[in-house]
Design a protein around this motif. Sequence first.
Motif, PDB file in Angstrom:
ATOM      1  N   HIS A   1      37.561  46.774  33.869  1.00 51.74           N
ATOM      2  CA  HIS A   1      37.181  45.640  33.520  1.00 51.74           C
ATOM      3  C   HIS A   1      37.795  46.106  31.893  1.00 51.74           C
ATOM      4  O   HIS A   1      37.913  46.091  31.510  1.00 51.74           O
ATOM      5  N   ASP A   2      37.644  44.253  31.617  1.00 52.14           N
ATOM      6  CA  ASP A   2      38.235  44.524  30.465  1.00 52.14           C
ATOM      7  C   ASP A   2      37.621  44.198  29.008  1.00 52.14           C
ATOM      8  O   ASP A   2      37.844  44.459  27.885  1.00 52.14           O
ATOM      9  N   HIS A   3      36.387  43.586  29.642  1.00 48.80           N
ATOM     10  CA  HIS A   3      35.398  43.036  28.526  1.00 48.80           C
ATOM     11  C   HIS A   3      34.214  44.229  29.263  1.00 48.80           C
ATOM     12  O   HIS A   3      33.881  44.770  30.012  1.00 48.80           O
TER      13      HIS A   3
ATOM     14  N   ASN B   1      29.672  45.298  29.457  1.00 53.90           N
ATOM     15  CA  ASN B   1      28.492  44.123  29.837  1.00 53.90           C
ATOM     16  C   ASN B   1      27.485  44.153  29.111  1.00 53.90           C
ATOM     17  O   ASN B   1      27.639  45.192  27.904  1.00 53.90           O
TER      18      ASN B   1
ATOM     19  N   ARG C   1      29.996  49.667  29.823  1.00 55.18           N
ATOM     20  CA  ARG C   1      31.754  49.494  29.935  1.00 55.18           C
ATOM     21  C   ARG C   1      31.407  49.844  31.758  1.00 55.18           C
ATOM     22  O   ARG C   1      31.181  50.804  32.072  1.00 55.18           O
TER      23      ARG C   1
ATOM     24  N   PRO D   1      30.839  39.775  31.806  1.00 51.40           N
ATOM     25  CA  PRO D   1      31.794  38.824  31.798  1.00 51.40           C
ATOM     26  C   PRO D   1      33.583  38.851  32.530  1.00 51.40           C
ATOM     27  O   PRO D   1      34.217  37.333  32.926  1.00 51.40           O
ATOM     28  N   ASP D   2      33.411  39.414  32.982  1.00 50.01           N
ATOM     29  CA  ASP D   2      34.548  39.777  34.023  1.00 50.01           C
ATOM     30  C   ASP D   2      34.118  39.695  35.657  1.00 50.01           C
ATOM     31  O   ASP D   2      35.213  39.526  36.612  1.00 50.01           O
ATOM     32  N   ASN D   3      32.731  39.228  35.646  1.00 52.87           N
ATOM     33  CA  ASN D   3      32.284  38.491  37.405  1.00 52.87           C
ATOM     34  C   ASN D   3      33.563  37.665  37.480  1.00 52.87           C
ATOM     35  O   ASN D   3      33.811  36.535  37.397  1.00 52.87           O
ATOM     36  N   GLN D   4      34.330  37.715  39.458  1.00 50.96           N
ATOM     37  CA  GLN D   4      34.910  36.004  39.548  1.00 50.96           C
ATOM     38  C   GLN D   4      34.038  35.860  40.892  1.00 50.96           C
ATOM     39  O   GLN D   4      33.764  34.811  40.690  1.00 50.96           O
TER      40      GLN D   4
ATOM     41  N   THR E   1      28.250  34.975  36.413  1.00 52.80           N
ATOM     42  CA  THR E   1      28.760  36.156  34.522  1.00 52.80           C
ATOM     43  C   THR E   1      27.467  36.389  34.036  1.00 52.80           C
ATOM     44  O   THR E   1      26.947  37.129  33.731  1.00 52.80           O
TER      45      THR E   1
END
Length: 317
Positions: A47-49, A51, A42, A74-77, A81
């Motif tokens: 972050h929700d997810h 890595n 993490r 997964p949380d990359n903006q 990803t």
Amino acid sequence: MQYIDANTVHQSLEYPELISALRKAFREQRVQVPQRHHHHYRYSAGHDHENTLLLMPAWQADGYLGVKTVVVAPDNQNEPTIQGQYTLIDAATGTPRLVMDAASITARRTAAASALAADYLAPVDANTLLMVGTGTLAPELVRAHASIRPIKEVLIWGRSADKARAVAATLQGESFDVSLCNDIQSGMQRADIVSCATMSKTPLIYGKWLREEQHIDLVGAYRPDMREADDLLIRRVALYADVMPHALNETGDLAIPIAEGVITPQSVLGDLPSLCKSPAPAERTGVTCFKSVGHALEDLVAASLVHARVESGSSAG
């Protein structure tokens, strides 16, 4: 040592050639592939997810050795990803030959593996494809399937309409019509092939929506706590995976129903090595399903093709 960027990788890997090379490699089974490493971490509490760090080696004693290092975030903006690099090494001498963009290798070889499976499993006259998901893999999967089946219509579904429109725009100018799909159930009723590539932790496609004859291509859900298909679908289909037995415990689409007694390991009828030893395409009836988990053989085959194309271009220049 030369670095090969994503654009060069894409230009070097045409689907008919890559699918053919994968078919040959799976049939001959000369590539050695140890179990890959998964490490979850993490990045921060916000972050929700988690890595995921993936380390995937493979080698052919009289050819190349390759190692793919990938991080899935997964949380990359503002960043992709999936990011990483692939190192191709001379197996005899240990001399590095190329380092190349891993995300583009992964996207192309994953789509090619799904198309290879579909060449054995999908209806030979399949002409409508439903693409569930709007990530990097979505347009690649569409193009790969269209290279082995007479696809005339493509439906795009995504949680974000804007992202679905972006995928559709990417596919403009291809040999098929593209439109958005607002409802997966109605899309499945029209589709001969359903390709699903998401990071969903709960099922998106359901067994009660299946047609009498159809092919399901499950590409996402790369962790044991993720799944894209419900128990009924997994129980009803003729089920195949890319490579056994590691596929059984790396994805929730298989691991969860096995753990809960919905299916057994023997419910998976075959994998790409066994399929590639038979003629293709074959006439099949009913509903087939291919579960892709990813295999380092695919990376090595793709990277070797990129190297050959780059060397050929250098020689020509």
